[in-house]
Design a protein around this motif. Structure first.
Motif, PDB file in Angstrom:
ATOM      1  N   PRO A   1       0.828  -1.198   0.000  1.00 64.26           N
ATOM      2  CA  PRO A   1       0.000   0.000   0.000  1.00 64.26           C
ATOM      3  C   PRO A   1       0.868   1.255   0.000  1.00 64.26           C
ATOM      4  O   PRO A   1       1.994   1.242   0.481  1.00 64.26           O
ATOM      5  N   CYS A   2       0.345   2.348  -0.562  1.00 65.56           N
ATOM      6  CA  CYS A   2       1.053   3.620  -0.509  1.00 65.56           C
ATOM      7  C   CYS A   2       0.043   4.755  -0.318  1.00 65.56           C
ATOM      8  O   CYS A   2      -1.146   4.587  -0.605  1.00 65.56           O
ATOM      9  N   ILE A   3       0.542   5.874   0.193  1.00 62.48           N
ATOM     10  CA  ILE A   3      -0.296   7.052   0.372  1.00 62.48           C
ATOM     11  C   ILE A   3      -0.160   7.913  -0.881  1.00 62.48           C
ATOM     12  O   ILE A   3       0.953   8.154  -1.353  1.00 62.48           O
ATOM     13  N   GLY A   4      -1.280   8.361  -1.427  1.00 55.90           N
ATOM     14  CA  GLY A   4      -1.254   9.235  -2.598  1.00 55.90           C
ATOM     15  C   GLY A   4      -1.651  10.651  -2.212  1.00 55.90           C
ATOM     16  O   GLY A   4      -2.665  10.849  -1.530  1.00 55.90           O
ATOM     17  N   LEU A   5      -0.838  11.619  -2.618  1.00 60.52           N
ATOM     18  CA  LEU A   5      -1.187  13.033  -2.432  1.00 60.52           C
ATOM     19  C   LEU A   5      -1.408  13.637  -3.814  1.00 60.52           C
ATOM     20  O   LEU A   5      -0.493  13.660  -4.632  1.00 60.52           O
ATOM     21  N   LEU A   6      -2.627  14.078  -4.080  1.00 67.61           N
ATOM     22  CA  LEU A   6      -2.916  14.742  -5.356  1.00 67.61           C
ATOM     23  C   LEU A   6      -3.063  16.244  -5.106  1.00 67.61           C
ATOM     24  O   LEU A   6      -3.923  16.673  -4.342  1.00 67.61           O
ATOM     25  N   VAL A   7      -2.199  17.021  -5.727  1.00 64.37           N
ATOM     26  CA  VAL A   7      -2.252  18.477  -5.548  1.00 64.37           C
ATOM     27  C   VAL A   7      -2.263  19.161  -6.914  1.00 64.37           C
ATOM     28  O   VAL A   7      -1.245  19.206  -7.603  1.00 64.37           O
ATOM     29  N   SER A   8      -3.435  19.666  -7.292  1.00 64.14           N
ATOM     30  CA  SER A   8      -3.534  20.303  -8.606  1.00 64.14           C
ATOM     31  C   SER A   8      -4.269  21.630  -8.467  1.00 64.14           C
ATOM     32  O   SER A   8      -4.468  22.136  -7.367  1.00 64.14           O
ATOM     33  N   GLY A   9      -4.683  22.186  -9.622  1.00 64.06           N
ATOM     34  CA  GLY A   9      -5.386  23.463  -9.600  1.00 64.06           C
ATOM     35  C   GLY A   9      -6.767  23.349  -8.956  1.00 64.06           C
ATOM     36  O   GLY A   9      -7.275  24.308  -8.397  1.00 64.06           O
ATOM     37  N   GLY A  10      -7.375  22.178  -9.038  1.00 68.05           N
ATOM     38  CA  GLY A  10      -8.725  22.018  -8.515  1.00 68.05           C
ATOM     39  C   GLY A  10      -8.841  21.047  -7.355  1.00 68.05           C
ATOM     40  O   GLY A  10      -9.898  20.934  -6.742  1.00 68.05           O
TER      41      GLY A  10
END
Ligand code: KG4
Ligand code: ZN
Length: 364
Positions: free
Chosen positions: A162-171
């Motif tokens: 398992p891994c942690i996902g960080l999504l950082v975008s304009g929205g």
């Protein structure tokens, strides 16, 4: 080896890419042991074409949906043709077509989705609809023409589950726990503005053109991150949520006051950008690392336009004892490579007539 054409038109970009790799049949990976994951390998980029209306965005300070869709209608076919030419293949050699189904601007999504449906039907290829937000993470599974790509520490290494996902975008600013391909759980996210939005709106207050993130980052590189004491909203809260609208208000107040001061000159703007960048980075690092610690996970994968920020990458790596995967900058911002890549690991074809653009898709 299979070849997949990816198509991405969720915002103002018109993008197409061809990737080569091994398709993991949907559901098959469920039975594999975690240790076998490394054998899944990366997928390779054969072509990557992006047309964007950047000059129009700069002129109007952002994306105008109607205008974006009109531009995309003109460029979608030439962009797909170019992607096939750069990959030195004809459509006969394609094994499937993947397209962004959502979220995004409805007019823009429709152009990609309807084009992909038509081509899948005319060329008789399997069609896969991809959630753009999930797609962003798959930039971490890509390799370019056999070379090492990105910032992974060991060549060819791919994220493990398992891994942690960080999504950082304009929205979006979301934290998820990936248990496997196509299997993830939402852990937290922003309650108001996204991290990229905070960069963009703050940049606008500073009089910088859109999109502001890369420019703030450039100025920040020569500034002092401790010069301004900016708030870090929710940093001490017990949850895994973010809030960036309060930070934006603090920026508005300081910039307004600063512009009235005579010494608000070049270095002060650089110091301000560095302080703003560090305030955002502190919030992102704190909650992402906390998510990993709570769940006893030693890998983090980062994605989205703000993942191109080198301070975020540096600070996450410095503060987190485990492994941090960050795609190279050209795969962080919107592109079709990530959409095709996602299809290799989540191969779940749908009847062309059944695929519908869905602007409200999420990670939740
Ligand atoms: O993922 P993306 O291309 O589009 C969306 O799906 O939203 O992200 C665009 C966002 C913009 O807000 C832009 O300012 C930000 O990513 N961005 C950055 C950097 N490069 C792009 N923010 C901070 N530092 C950067 N180097
Ligand atoms: Zn995006």
């Amino acid at each position: 080896m299979s070849k997949i054409l990816g198509i991405e038109t969720s915002c103002d970009e018109t993008a197409a890419a061809v990737l080569e790799g091994t398709v993991r049949k949907f559901g098959r990976t469920e039975k594999l042991e975690r240790s076998a994951r490394q054998e899944d390998g990366r997928v390779r980029i054969l072509s990557n074409v992006i047309a964007s209306s950047a000059s129009l965005q700069e002129k109007y300070g952002g994306v105008i949906p109607e205008q974006a869709a009109r531009e995309q209608l003109k460029s979608i076919i030439p962009v797909i043709k170019e992607a096939l030419e750069q990959a030195k293949i004809t459509y006969n050699e394609l094994d499937a077509i993947a397209v962004t189904q959502g979220p995004g601007l409805i007019g823009s999504l429709l152009i990609g989705v309807e084009t992909a449906k038509t081509l899948a039907w005319a060329w008789d290829k399997p069609l896969i609809g991809i959630n753009h937000l999930v797609g962003h993470f798959y930039a971490n599974w890509v390799q370019e023409k056999g070379e090492k790509v990105g910032e992974v520490e060991e060549e060819g290494e791919i994220p493990r589950f398992p891994c942690i996902g960080l999504l950082v975008s304009g929205g979006h600013s979301d934290i998820v726990l990936f248990e496997d391909h196509n299997k993830f759980r939402y852990l937290g996210g922003t309650r108001d503005d996204a991290a990229g939005e905070c960069f963009d709106k703050s940049a606008r207050l500073l009089g910088l053109p859109y999109p502001g993130g890369p420019l703030v980052a450039k100025l920040a590189a020569e500034g002092d991150p401790k010069a301004f004491d900016l708030p870090r909203p929710l940093i001490g809260s017990g949850d895994l949520d973010f809030s960036f609208s309060g930070l934006k208000t603090a920026v508005a107040n300081i910039v307004k006051f600063g512009k009235e001061e005579k010494d608000w000159k070049d270095q002060k703007v650089k110091d301000f950008c560095a302080s703003l960048e560090m305030a955002i980075v502190d919030c992102l690092c704190k909650k992402t690392i906390k998510a990993a610690q709570i769940n006893n996970i030693d890998q983090i994968i980062v994605s989205g336009g703000v993942a191109a920020n080198s301070t975020l990458k540096r600070e996450l790596r410095a503060r987190f004892p485990g492994k941090v995967f960050v795609p190279p900058p050209f795969l962080c911002t919107d592109n079709a490579v990530m959409i095709a890549a996602s299809a290799f690991y989540n191969f779940n074809p749908i009847e062309p007539t059944a695929l519908q653009a869905d602007p409200s898709l999420s990670l939740g």
